[in-house]
Structure formats: structure tokens, C-alpha cells
Scaffold this motif. Structure first.
Motif, PDB file in Angstrom:
ATOM      1  N   THR A   1       0.823   6.389  -3.603  1.00 26.46           N
ATOM      2  CA  THR A   1       1.745   5.258  -3.446  1.00 26.46           C
ATOM      3  C   THR A   1       3.111   5.577  -4.042  1.00 26.46           C
ATOM      4  O   THR A   1       3.207   6.069  -5.172  1.00 26.46           O
ATOM      5  CB  THR A   1       1.172   3.998  -4.127  1.00 26.46           C
ATOM      6  OG1 THR A   1      -0.062   3.636  -3.469  1.00 26.46           O
ATOM      7  CG2 THR A   1       2.139   2.831  -4.027  1.00 26.46           C
ATOM      8  N   LYS A   2       4.134   5.264  -3.279  1.00 29.45           N
ATOM      9  CA  LYS A   2       5.499   5.404  -3.774  1.00 29.45           C
ATOM     10  C   LYS A   2       6.136   4.024  -3.888  1.00 29.45           C
ATOM     11  O   LYS A   2       5.960   3.175  -3.026  1.00 29.45           O
ATOM     12  CB  LYS A   2       6.342   6.266  -2.816  1.00 29.45           C
ATOM     13  CG  LYS A   2       7.785   6.462  -3.297  1.00 29.45           C
ATOM     14  CD  LYS A   2       8.532   7.506  -2.485  1.00 29.45           C
ATOM     15  CE  LYS A   2       8.945   6.999  -1.132  1.00 29.45           C
ATOM     16  NZ  LYS A   2       9.885   7.934  -0.451  1.00 29.45           N
ATOM     17  N   VAL A   3       6.880   3.825  -4.974  1.00 36.82           N
ATOM     18  CA  VAL A   3       7.664   2.608  -5.166  1.00 36.82           C
ATOM     19  C   VAL A   3       9.133   3.008  -5.201  1.00 36.82           C
ATOM     20  O   VAL A   3       9.525   3.899  -5.957  1.00 36.82           O
ATOM     21  CB  VAL A   3       7.308   1.888  -6.478  1.00 36.82           C
ATOM     22  CG1 VAL A   3       8.109   0.590  -6.599  1.00 36.82           C
ATOM     23  CG2 VAL A   3       5.819   1.610  -6.569  1.00 36.82           C
ATOM     24  N   GLU A   4       9.936   2.351  -4.368  1.00 33.03           N
ATOM     25  CA  GLU A   4      11.375   2.563  -4.384  1.00 33.03           C
ATOM     26  C   GLU A   4      12.016   1.489  -5.252  1.00 33.03           C
ATOM     27  O   GLU A   4      11.743   0.297  -5.062  1.00 33.03           O
ATOM     28  CB  GLU A   4      11.943   2.498  -2.968  1.00 33.03           C
ATOM     29  CG  GLU A   4      11.394   3.586  -2.047  1.00 33.03           C
ATOM     30  CD  GLU A   4      11.856   3.429  -0.605  1.00 33.03           C
ATOM     31  OE1 GLU A   4      11.619   4.357   0.190  1.00 33.03           O
ATOM     32  OE2 GLU A   4      12.434   2.363  -0.272  1.00 33.03           O
TER      33      GLU A   4
ATOM     34  N   THR B   1      -3.591   2.186  -6.635  1.00 27.21           N
ATOM     35  CA  THR B   1      -3.458   3.502  -6.017  1.00 27.21           C
ATOM     36  C   THR B   1      -4.679   4.345  -6.372  1.00 27.21           C
ATOM     37  O   THR B   1      -5.522   3.946  -7.186  1.00 27.21           O
ATOM     38  CB  THR B   1      -2.185   4.219  -6.508  1.00 27.21           C
ATOM     39  OG1 THR B   1      -2.434   4.815  -7.789  1.00 27.21           O
ATOM     40  CG2 THR B   1      -1.018   3.244  -6.634  1.00 27.21           C
TER      41      THR B   1
ATOM     42  N   ASP C   1      12.699   6.681  -7.311  1.00 27.35           N
ATOM     43  CA  ASP C   1      11.366   6.640  -6.712  1.00 27.35           C
ATOM     44  C   ASP C   1      10.335   6.848  -7.812  1.00 27.35           C
ATOM     45  O   ASP C   1      10.490   7.741  -8.660  1.00 27.35           O
ATOM     46  CB  ASP C   1      11.194   7.720  -5.646  1.00 27.35           C
ATOM     47  CG  ASP C   1      11.959   7.421  -4.365  1.00 27.35           C
ATOM     48  OD1 ASP C   1      12.383   6.264  -4.194  1.00 27.35           O
ATOM     49  OD2 ASP C   1      12.135   8.343  -3.554  1.00 27.35           O
TER      50      ASP C   1
ATOM     51  N   VAL D   1      -2.802  -4.165  -2.152  1.00 27.33           N
ATOM     52  CA  VAL D   1      -1.608  -4.808  -2.710  1.00 27.33           C
ATOM     53  C   VAL D   1      -1.926  -6.293  -2.908  1.00 27.33           C
ATOM     54  O   VAL D   1      -2.356  -6.976  -1.969  1.00 27.33           O
ATOM     55  CB  VAL D   1      -0.385  -4.649  -1.788  1.00 27.33           C
ATOM     56  CG1 VAL D   1       0.847  -5.285  -2.433  1.00 27.33           C
ATOM     57  CG2 VAL D   1      -0.130  -3.175  -1.485  1.00 27.33           C
TER      58      VAL D   1
ATOM     59  N   VAL E   1      -0.319  -3.156  -7.296  1.00 27.98           N
ATOM     60  CA  VAL E   1      -0.835  -2.291  -6.244  1.00 27.98           C
ATOM     61  C   VAL E   1      -1.811  -1.311  -6.871  1.00 27.98           C
ATOM     62  O   VAL E   1      -1.555  -0.745  -7.940  1.00 27.98           O
ATOM     63  CB  VAL E   1       0.304  -1.547  -5.501  1.00 27.98           C
ATOM     64  CG1 VAL E   1       1.189  -0.779  -6.464  1.00 27.98           C
ATOM     65  CG2 VAL E   1      -0.242  -0.610  -4.436  1.00 27.98           C
TER      66      VAL E   1
ATOM     67  N   GLN F   1       6.294   7.575  -8.161  1.00 23.40           N
ATOM     68  CA  GLN F   1       5.121   7.994  -7.391  1.00 23.40           C
ATOM     69  C   GLN F   1       3.890   7.916  -8.273  1.00 23.40           C
ATOM     70  O   GLN F   1       3.879   8.412  -9.404  1.00 23.40           O
ATOM     71  CB  GLN F   1       5.302   9.424  -6.881  1.00 23.40           C
ATOM     72  CG  GLN F   1       4.218   9.895  -5.918  1.00 23.40           C
ATOM     73  CD  GLN F   1       4.393   9.367  -4.505  1.00 23.40           C
ATOM     74  OE1 GLN F   1       5.523   9.225  -4.032  1.00 23.40           O
ATOM     75  NE2 GLN F   1       3.299   9.078  -3.824  1.00 23.40           N
TER      76      GLN F   1
ATOM     77  N   GLU G   1       5.574   2.529   2.316  1.00 21.92           N
ATOM     78  CA  GLU G   1       4.457   2.729   3.238  1.00 21.92           C
ATOM     79  C   GLU G   1       3.909   1.390   3.715  1.00 21.92           C
ATOM     80  O   GLU G   1       3.589   1.207   4.894  1.00 21.92           O
ATOM     81  CB  GLU G   1       3.357   3.546   2.553  1.00 21.92           C
ATOM     82  CG  GLU G   1       2.181   3.899   3.441  1.00 21.92           C
ATOM     83  CD  GLU G   1       2.540   4.858   4.558  1.00 21.92           C
ATOM     84  OE1 GLU G   1       1.848   4.824   5.608  1.00 21.92           O
ATOM     85  OE2 GLU G   1       3.494   5.644   4.398  1.00 21.92           O
ATOM     86  N   GLU G   2       3.819   0.449   2.794  1.00 20.19           N
ATOM     87  CA  GLU G   2       3.282  -0.871   3.125  1.00 20.19           C
ATOM     88  C   GLU G   2       4.367  -1.803   3.656  1.00 20.19           C
ATOM     89  O   GLU G   2       4.070  -2.891   4.138  1.00 20.19           O
ATOM     90  CB  GLU G   2       2.650  -1.491   1.878  1.00 20.19           C
ATOM     91  CG  GLU G   2       1.436  -0.736   1.349  1.00 20.19           C
ATOM     92  CD  GLU G   2       1.812   0.466   0.470  1.00 20.19           C
ATOM     93  OE1 GLU G   2       3.028   0.700   0.272  1.00 20.19           O
ATOM     94  OE2 GLU G   2       0.901   1.148  -0.013  1.00 20.19           O
TER      95      GLU G   2
ATOM     96  N   LEU H   1       7.647  -1.100  -1.581  1.00 19.88           N
ATOM     97  CA  LEU H   1       6.566  -0.173  -1.234  1.00 19.88           C
ATOM     98  C   LEU H   1       6.828   0.266   0.203  1.00 19.88           C
ATOM     99  O   LEU H   1       6.543  -0.484   1.140  1.00 19.88           O
ATOM    100  CB  LEU H   1       5.211  -0.869  -1.344  1.00 19.88           C
ATOM    101  CG  LEU H   1       4.838  -1.440  -2.717  1.00 19.88           C
ATOM    102  CD1 LEU H   1       3.540  -2.245  -2.620  1.00 19.88           C
ATOM    103  CD2 LEU H   1       4.697  -0.329  -3.743  1.00 19.88           C
TER     104      LEU H   1
END
Length: 304
Positions: free
Chosen positions: A148-151, A55, A142, A39, A53, A144, A170-171, A168
Motif C-alpha cells: 500500500t502506498k499513501v500519497e 496492508t 509517498d 480500508v 488501511v 509505502q 491504488e484504491e 490511497l
């Protein structure tokens, strides 16, 4: 270049000059910083900060800004990875943030904006802005890509149209445009910056699940390192103190038209722009409190 394009260019040159002369912030020594594994935060001159980011299936970029910025960000991404750029995400409609998208499209990416932002962009074309290839609606989405997922969060009216906060999960990193500018009194006189909705939005942002944030504008010593929820809380406190100070002056019997010149908030006197911008912020509070908040639409969740 036609007269309108020349005028807009001159206007943005003015704002760039104002930023350069009024922030008194040192230009960052680095243009790109890895803030977490894969990131990165990115800038060309410290005035606008983007994020991307990497992925396993490609790259997601946040905030295209304008063509020179976008071209430099693509070069920075390509220096980091040979993976293709898949998405470039727009935070909101304003030309100074949503321009430059064609650069990413030309590099094979899709661009994404909230439908409210896209509708405004369609109605208000600009030479350096293209319509997003994709849109989303509602308050939550969301995205994907690989691992990596972005909300995406649309928190209603606050600043501009379709303003989206990205996380993000997870991060535990957020990307926040314009709603928070650490260490600076913000340009709240902008007509589509609704102070009551902005206040509500900041409160809701504090409830979101992240630890670190990259801000599109940041007057801190190390802007590319971002910040955390402390900066959001400080921005919220500023609005609350601004409103409380305004009403305290009213209760003392101060003529409302004199409050913009008499109200002082020493707590924030070290913020960049305090001397230049505080009075305009007070004028905005005055106008909204006497005439009602603007903008507004049926879905607004104004603070009571």
C-alpha cells in the motif's frame, strides 16, 4: 487537573455540546465500515471520523483525534486484524485532531505530521497531545507500507498548520480533514482558516486523482461511507457564493457592517449550521477583504 486543563476541557465540552445540538444529524449506527478492500472508516460518536488501511505488513491509521477515540480505534483495528499498527498520521496541528498520539506510540506505531504542524505542536503543548515521532517537509511525500502506498499532499495555507490531504492511489480514496464538511456551514471564523487559501486549496484538491473521500466531519446521512468530489465542489461553491454575495451587497450600497446580518444564501439554507454560522462566515469575509488575508507566510499562494 490544573486551571488551564480544566478550561480546555470545558471548551471542548462546549464544542461537543454545540455539535450535538446544532448538527441535528443522526448518530451513525455503526462505528466502523469497510469502504473498500482492507480500508475502513471509524468513529466513536459521529463527530470525528478517522480511517485506517490494513496492508500486508501492518496498519496505517489516519487521524488520532484524542485518547478515548484513539483507544477505541486501536480496539477496532485489533478486531479486524492481528497485524501491527505501524503508522498513525496527523492531518494538521489543531488539538482536537492531533491529540491521542501516545495511544498509538504505546502500541508500537510511529506518528507522522508535516513539519509546519510539528513546529506549532512543539510551541503549543497540550495535555493529550504528544510530539510526532516523525515529520516530513515540502509539498509531497509517498509513504509505502507493504503493498500500500499513501500519497501525502501539503497544499499550503488553508486551515491550521501543515494541513495534509492523504490519498490511497491504488484504491483511489482520499482522507480529508476539516477542509470539507459535507452539508454544514463551516466554522470559518477560526483565525487560522484563510478563506482565499482555502478556496485555492479546494480547487487544487479537485485536480487530485481520487474518486472517493472520507471526511473527518460529515453531516451526511451515512457519514462513514464518505463522499466524492461533489462535496469538495459544493464547499468551493459556498465560499465563492459567500464572497460574491458580499460584493453584490457592497455594489448595492449596503453598509459593510450591515452585510453580515443582511446577506442570505438560500441555496445553503438546508445546510446544518446555516442559521447559527452564516453571519460569522460573512464577518470573516468582510475582515479579510478589508484588512487582508490571515494567516499568511512567504510560501502562501493566495488566490488573486
Amino acid at each position: 487537573m490544573n486551571m488551564r486543563s480544566k478550561s480546555v476541557t470545558l471548551l471542548f465540552a462546549f464544542f461537543a455540546l454545540f455539535t450535538a445540538t446544532s448538527t441535528q444529524a443522526e448518530q451513525p449506527q455503526e462505528q466502523i465500515v469497510e469502504i473498500a478492500d482492507n480500508v475502513y472508516s471509524f468513529t466513536t460518536n459521529g463527530e470525528y471520523i478517522s480511517m485506517f488501511v490494513v496492508t500486508e505488513d501492518g496498519v496505517i491509521a489516519f487521524e488520532t483525534v484524542n485518547t478515548p477515540h484513539a483507544k477505541a480505534m486501536v480496539e477496532a483495528i485489533q478486531a479486524v486484524t492481528d497485524k501491527p499498527i505501524k503508522w498513525a498520521l496527523h492531518s494538521h496541528n489543531h488539538w482536537d485532531h492531533s491529540s491521542g498520539g501516545q495511544v498509538f506510540v504505546d502500541n508500537g506505531a510511529k506518528t507522522l505530521a508535516h513539519t509546519d504542524a510539528a513546529a506549532w505542536m512543539k510551541a503549543n503543548p497540550y495535555p493529550d497531545m504528544v510530539m510526532p515521532t516523525d515529520t516530513w517537509s515540502g509539498t509531497r511525500k509517498d509513504l509505502q507500507l507493504g503493498n500500500t502506498k499513501v500519497e501525502l499532499y501539503y497544499l499550503g495555507l488553508n486551515h491550521g498548520m501543515g494541513m495534509t490531504v492523504f490519498i490511497l492511489p491504488e484504491e483511489r480514496i482520499a482522507y480529508v480533514a476539516d477542509l470539507v464538511t459535507p452539508n454544514r456551514v463551516i466554522f470559518a471564523v477560526v483565525p487560522d482558516f484563510n478563506p482565499r487559501e482555502w478556496e485555492r486549496t479546494l480547487g487544487e484538491m479537485l485536480e487530485l486523482d481520487f474518486d472517493r473521500a472520507i471526511f473527518s466531519h460529515n453531516i451526511a446521512a451515512n457519514p462513514l461511507q464518505g463522499g466524492d468530489k461533489a462535496e469538495i465542489q459544493a464547499q468551493l461553491a459556498f465560499i465563492q457564493d459567500l464572497r460574491a454575495g458580499f460584493y453584490a451587497e457592497l455594489q448595492k450600497g449596503t453598509n459593510p457592517m450591515q452585510i453580515p446580518k443582511t446577506l442570505k444564501l438560500p441555496k445553503y439554507e438546508n445546510w446544518v449550521g446555516y442559521d447559527q454560522w452564516l453571519e460569522m462566515n460573512v464577518w470573516r469575509i468582510l475582515s479579510d477583504e478589508f484588512m487582508g488575508p490571515y494567516p499568511w507566510h512567504q510560501e502562501a499562494k493566495a488566490t488573486q
